[in-house]
Write a protein that holds these residues in place. Structure first.
Motif, PDB file in Angstrom:
ATOM      1  N   ALA A 369      29.031 -72.080 121.650  1.00  0.00           N
ATOM      2  CA  ALA A 369      29.106 -73.322 122.414  1.00  0.00           C
ATOM      3  C   ALA A 369      27.771 -74.062 122.397  1.00  0.00           C
ATOM      4  O   ALA A 369      27.724 -75.287 122.246  1.00  0.00           O
ATOM      5  CB  ALA A 369      29.531 -73.021 123.849  1.00  0.00           C
ATOM      6  N   SER A 394      36.662 -68.098 130.727  1.00  0.00           N
ATOM      7  CA  SER A 394      36.709 -69.087 129.649  1.00  0.00           C
ATOM      8  C   SER A 394      35.352 -69.734 129.462  1.00  0.00           C
ATOM      9  O   SER A 394      34.568 -69.874 130.405  1.00  0.00           O
ATOM     10  CB  SER A 394      37.768 -70.157 129.945  1.00  0.00           C
ATOM     11  OG  SER A 394      37.437 -70.861 131.132  1.00  0.00           O
ATOM     12  N   SER A 396      33.785 -73.253 127.712  1.00  0.00           N
ATOM     13  CA  SER A 396      34.109 -74.553 127.131  1.00  0.00           C
ATOM     14  C   SER A 396      32.834 -75.344 126.877  1.00  0.00           C
ATOM     15  O   SER A 396      31.832 -75.176 127.573  1.00  0.00           O
ATOM     16  CB  SER A 396      35.052 -75.349 128.046  1.00  0.00           C
ATOM     17  OG  SER A 396      34.473 -75.519 129.328  1.00  0.00           O
ATOM     18  N   ALA A 452      39.141 -78.483 124.787  1.00  0.00           N
ATOM     19  CA  ALA A 452      38.639 -78.500 126.164  1.00  0.00           C
ATOM     20  C   ALA A 452      38.985 -79.787 126.893  1.00  0.00           C
ATOM     21  O   ALA A 452      38.953 -79.841 128.109  1.00  0.00           O
ATOM     22  CB  ALA A 452      37.124 -78.301 126.169  1.00  0.00           C
ATOM     23  N   GLU A 462      37.514 -74.798 124.005  1.00  0.00           N
ATOM     24  CA  GLU A 462      37.555 -73.836 125.097  1.00  0.00           C
ATOM     25  C   GLU A 462      38.149 -72.526 124.583  1.00  0.00           C
ATOM     26  O   GLU A 462      39.247 -72.507 124.030  1.00  0.00           O
ATOM     27  CB  GLU A 462      38.384 -74.353 126.260  1.00  0.00           C
ATOM     28  CG  GLU A 462      38.432 -73.391 127.445  1.00  0.00           C
ATOM     29  CD  GLU A 462      39.252 -73.943 128.604  1.00  0.00           C
ATOM     30  OE1 GLU A 462      38.650 -74.278 129.635  1.00  0.00           O
ATOM     31  OE2 GLU A 462      40.480 -74.047 128.452  1.00  0.00           O
ATOM     32  N   THR A 464      39.213 -68.618 125.761  1.00  0.00           N
ATOM     33  CA  THR A 464      39.560 -67.892 126.976  1.00  0.00           C
ATOM     34  C   THR A 464      39.829 -66.434 126.646  1.00  0.00           C
ATOM     35  O   THR A 464      40.658 -66.124 125.787  1.00  0.00           O
ATOM     36  CB  THR A 464      40.793 -68.501 127.650  1.00  0.00           C
ATOM     37  OG1 THR A 464      40.524 -69.861 127.973  1.00  0.00           O
ATOM     38  CG2 THR A 464      41.137 -67.731 128.919  1.00  0.00           C
TER      39      THR A 464
END
Length: 471
Positions: A369, A394, A396, A452, A462, A464
């Motif tokens: 990310a 999660s 994101s 996301a 995103e 999870t």
């Protein structure tokens, strides 16, 4: 000058003079030679880090300093006792250096014991069968990873506690067992049910007088394992085993040395350097770090694709794991002005999983990310109790996201989908998400992907991780 590679060379005194900018202006021959070997010029900024630090202290504080120092000129180790006298600024500033008991010697070679310990570490990493023996070489515990030693394992289980040589066939040894352990260390043997040739290592554990208290038995195969179950079922290949287990410990130390030396050059710690050469050194360090990360991924790949791989079930606080992952990657995020936001961090969300594997997955997700987000954006970590018996965490981001037609491939092995981080091409191996999902499945959970945001300009991504809730 004497041959310092055969005998240490001792020089009683060497002199030098620096100016107010810590440039070495004049120096005796031996000091001038050390300056040049460390990448400096004469005259030029003092290129010997140990001496430069002392000169700066003496000049800034206006105090005399007398101290031992050590340096390395690329071929020899240099040591001595330096006296530094600051010069009054009214007459030019700078410092006078007087080095006594100057000694040059070849770098200390690794001892036979150090070399033996390194070989033991390599064999320990490559061993596919590891056993714990008592002082009389009876098998106490056994751990076997290779699929072609099941007959051997069954034999030990059916008749436990015997001398280890009763379970295998030694090659070229006709004497009655048990022999002295030193005579058996390194012996070739055949393992029941395996077509491969094996080498036995006996590593003593503790000593009572001159006798070991026990042994670690390593069985190392001369060939990598061959999967007879089919690649689609186990995905456990000889190449993965060879690279992930056997070569990783051998390559780790030289790669770390390359990175450290490149960083030293890049930071100009060894003396002044042209800007383009400092940039080259930075590229070398980055390439070394990429190769080191590849080794880590290959080692993890070997672990998760082994037929016997499993995880343990323990209570894991997903909020705590999220905080730890954010803390580990905090500096990386800060360097790109990216904030890491943990939602509902005061709550406890407890999963049944293996903590270190959950943390490994989160570090991979948060690291991705950060890499694929624009500067000044936010990475969000959220935990939740989805429904009865299921919890999730999660991660994101606010990056460019992943196209819908690529979503089905995101968890494939070696798949990078042509993604680029905002800082340039991603250095990823294409294994991180594949390994993370394998870990999630091994913990009776799953790892899924979804956009996301519905905003087409910056959809983000995103991921999870869902797991069973702890009772």
């Amino acid at each position: 000058m004497a041959n310092t590679m055969e005998n240490p060379e001792k020089i009683l005194i060497a002199r030098g003079l620096t100016d107010a900018q810590d440039r070495l202006i004049t120096a005796d021959d031996v000091l001038a030679e050390l300056q040049e070997n460390c990448g400096g010029d004469l005259p030029g900024v003092l290129a010997i880090p140990e001496l430069l630090n002392l000169v700066e202290q003496s000049r800034e504080m206006g105090l005399r300093i007398a101290r031992e120092f050590r340096a390395y000129d690329g071929a020899e180790e240099v040591s001595g006792f330096v006296r530094i006298h600051p010069i009054d600024e009214e007459i030019g500033g700078g410092c006078e250096l007087l080095i006594e008991n100057w000694l040059r010697r070849p770098p200390k070679a690794r001892s036979n014991r150090e070399l033996a310990e390194q070989l033991d570490a390599v064999d320990r990493a490559a061993a596919e069968v590891i056993a714990r023996l008592d002082e009389e070489q009876h098998v106490q515990l056994l751990d076997a990873a290779a699929h072609d030693v099941s007959e051997f394992v069954a034999g030990v289980s059916a008749d436990p506690g015997k001398v280890w040589t009763d379970y295998v066939k030694l090659r070229g040894v006709a004497h009655q067992q048990p022999l002295h352990w030193r005579l058996l260390d390194g012996v070739q043997c055949d393992v029941p049910g395996s077509d491969r040739s094996w080498r036995a290592r006996l590593l003593p554990i503790g000593f009572a007088g001159n006798a070991p208290r026990g042994f670690e038995l390593l069985l190392v195969a001369d060939q990598p394992t061959i999967d007879t179950k089919g690649a689609e079922e186990t995905q456990y290949s000889p190449q993965t085993r060879l690279i992930g287990s056997a070569l990783t410990p051998v390559l780790r130390q030289p790669i770390a040395r390359i990175i450290a030396n490149a960083e030293t050059i890049r930071a100009k710690l060894a003396g002044p350097l042209k800007a383009e050469y400092s940039e080259y050194a930075g590229n070398i360090a980055a390439a070394g770090q990429h190769l080191s990360a590849m080794l880590d991924d290959l080692t993890d790949l070997e672990v998760v694709e082994a037929p016997s791989f499993s995880t343990i079930g323990e209570k894991v606080d997903l909020v705590d794991a999220a905080k730890r992952a954010a803390g580990i990657l905090g500096v990386r995020a800060q360097n790109r002005s990216i904030a890491i936001d943990i939602l509902d961090e005061s709550e406890n969300v407890i999963a049944k999983a293996e903590f270190r594997r959950v943390l490994q997955i989160l570090i991979n997700l948060v690291g991705n990310a950060i890499a694929y987000s624009p500067e000044g954006s936010t990475v969000t970590i959220a935990t939740a109790e989805n429904y009865a018996g299921v919890v999730s965490v999660s991660v994101s981001d606010e990056g460019a996201g992943i196209r819908e037609d690529q979503a089905d491939k995101i968890f494939d092995k070696f798949e990078r989908l042509g993604r680029e981080s905002s800082g340039g091409p991603s250095a990823g191996s294409g294994l991180g998400l594949y390994i993370s999902r394998k870990l999630a499945l091994a913990m009776d959970g799953d790892l899924t992907f979804a956009p996301a945001s519905a905003n087409s300009d910056a959809p983000g991504a995103e991921f999870t991780l869902t797991l069973s809730a702890a009772e």
